[in-house]
Design a protein around this motif. Structure first.
Motif, short mmCIF file in Angstrom:
data_model
loop_
_atom_site.label_atom_id
_atom_site.label_comp_id
_atom_site.label_asym_id
_atom_site.label_seq_id
_atom_site.Cartn_x
_atom_site.Cartn_y
_atom_site.Cartn_z
N UNK A 122 2.07 0.30 13.81
CA UNK A 122 1.48 0.58 12.44
C UNK A 122 1.51 -0.98 11.69
N UNK A 123 0.51 -1.23 10.85
CA UNK A 123 0.50 -2.28 10.15
C UNK A 123 1.66 -2.51 9.01
N UNK A 124 2.27 -3.51 8.98
CA UNK A 124 3.19 -3.77 7.85
C UNK A 124 2.51 -4.49 6.83
N UNK A 125 2.54 -3.65 5.53
CA UNK A 125 1.90 -4.21 4.37
C UNK A 125 2.75 -4.24 3.12
N UNK A 126 2.56 -5.16 2.14
CA UNK A 126 3.29 -5.39 1.00
C UNK A 126 3.33 -3.81 0.38
N UNK A 127 4.57 -3.63 -0.60
CA UNK A 127 4.52 -2.67 -1.50
C UNK A 127 3.59 -2.28 -2.50
N UNK A 128 2.99 -3.42 -2.90
CA UNK A 128 2.03 -3.26 -3.98
C UNK A 128 0.63 -2.82 -3.14
N UNK A 172 -8.81 -6.91 4.20
CA UNK A 172 -9.67 -5.82 4.27
C UNK A 172 -9.42 -4.92 5.69
N UNK A 173 -9.28 -5.56 6.55
CA UNK A 173 -9.03 -5.07 8.11
C UNK A 173 -7.42 -4.42 7.88
N UNK A 174 -6.68 -5.07 7.59
CA UNK A 174 -5.23 -4.45 7.79
C UNK A 174 -5.20 -3.28 6.70
N UNK A 175 -5.83 -3.38 5.26
CA UNK A 175 -5.86 -2.27 4.69
C UNK A 175 -6.69 -1.13 5.08
N UNK A 176 -7.69 -1.26 5.66
CA UNK A 176 -8.50 -0.33 6.45
C UNK A 176 -7.46 0.54 7.55
N UNK A 177 -6.83 -0.49 8.14
CA UNK A 177 -6.14 0.26 9.55
C UNK A 177 -4.91 1.05 8.76
N UNK A 178 -4.46 0.53 7.75
CA UNK A 178 -3.17 1.24 6.96
C UNK A 178 -3.55 2.51 6.46
N UNK A 179 -4.91 2.64 5.92
CA UNK A 179 -5.38 3.68 5.13
C UNK A 179 -5.64 4.78 6.20
N UNK A 180 -6.31 4.41 7.22
CA UNK A 180 -6.64 5.44 8.50
C UNK A 180 -5.41 5.87 9.20
N UNK A 181 -4.56 4.75 9.43
CA UNK A 181 -3.69 5.01 10.56
C UNK A 181 -2.16 5.30 9.94
N UNK A 182 -1.98 4.96 8.60
CA UNK A 182 -0.41 4.84 8.49
C UNK A 182 -0.15 3.47 8.30
N UNK A 183 1.10 3.36 7.69
CA UNK A 183 1.96 1.82 7.63
C UNK A 183 3.19 1.80 7.52
N UNK A 184 3.82 0.80 7.46
CA UNK A 184 5.06 0.54 7.22
C UNK A 184 5.38 -0.65 6.13
N UNK A 185 5.77 -0.01 5.23
CA UNK A 185 6.09 -1.15 3.89
C UNK A 185 6.94 -2.06 4.24
N UNK A 186 6.57 -3.31 4.16
CA UNK A 186 7.23 -4.58 4.10
C UNK A 186 8.74 -4.64 3.48
N UNK A 187 9.76 -5.06 4.18
CA UNK A 187 11.05 -4.92 3.62
C UNK A 187 11.63 -6.18 2.24
N UNK A 188 11.78 -5.63 1.28
CA UNK A 188 12.01 -6.59 0.13
C UNK A 188 12.82 -7.81 0.81
N UNK A 189 12.73 -8.84 0.48
CA UNK A 189 13.76 -10.14 0.82
C UNK A 189 14.74 -10.35 -0.12
#
Length: 127
Positions: free
Chosen positions: A75-81, A110-127
């Protein structure tokens, strides 16, 4: 007529590296010189490099590495925002394309957001 299907559930998976430590971590047991996994269908021989998958109901199964790589993608890893934005748009019943007119995304985003929207995602861990 043959129908074509896609998988809709996400799984968790970890690769077996052939060591006792990995076997213990994955819940494998030794029998007659091989490592085995208890599955819903019975005990399954697990070879080095196999992936141990956990399904939506907690069930486990083993998948050969070549089959796993053809079948599954991380699954794509995306920022919390971004995750909050996706959830807000979905909650308000917006369409996927509307997220791109509302925000200024570059093509890769855009590609990452579309994959996250459709397939789900993991939220990036805060550093």
């Amino acid at each position: 007529m043959i129908k074509v299907y896609r998988k809709t559930a996400t799984i968790k998976a970890e690769q077996f590296d052939g060591t006792k430590q990995s076997a213990d971590q994955l819940g494998l047991f030794k029998y007659r010189g091989g490592w085995y996994l208890e599955t819903l269908e019975g005990s399954m021989l697990v070879s080095n490099g196999y992936w141990i998958a956990t399904g939506v109901n907690g069930e486990h199964w083993a998948i050969a590495d070549d089959v796993f790589k053809k079948t599954y993608a991380e699954l794509p890893v995306i920022p919390r925002m971004w995750a909050d934005t996706i959830e807000e748009f979905k909650a308000n019943r917006y369409r996927l394309d509307e997220i791109f007119t509302e925000w200024d995304w570059n093509y890769d985003e855009q590609e990452l957001i579309a994959r996250a929207w459709l397939d789900g995602y993991v939220v990036e861990e805060d550093e």
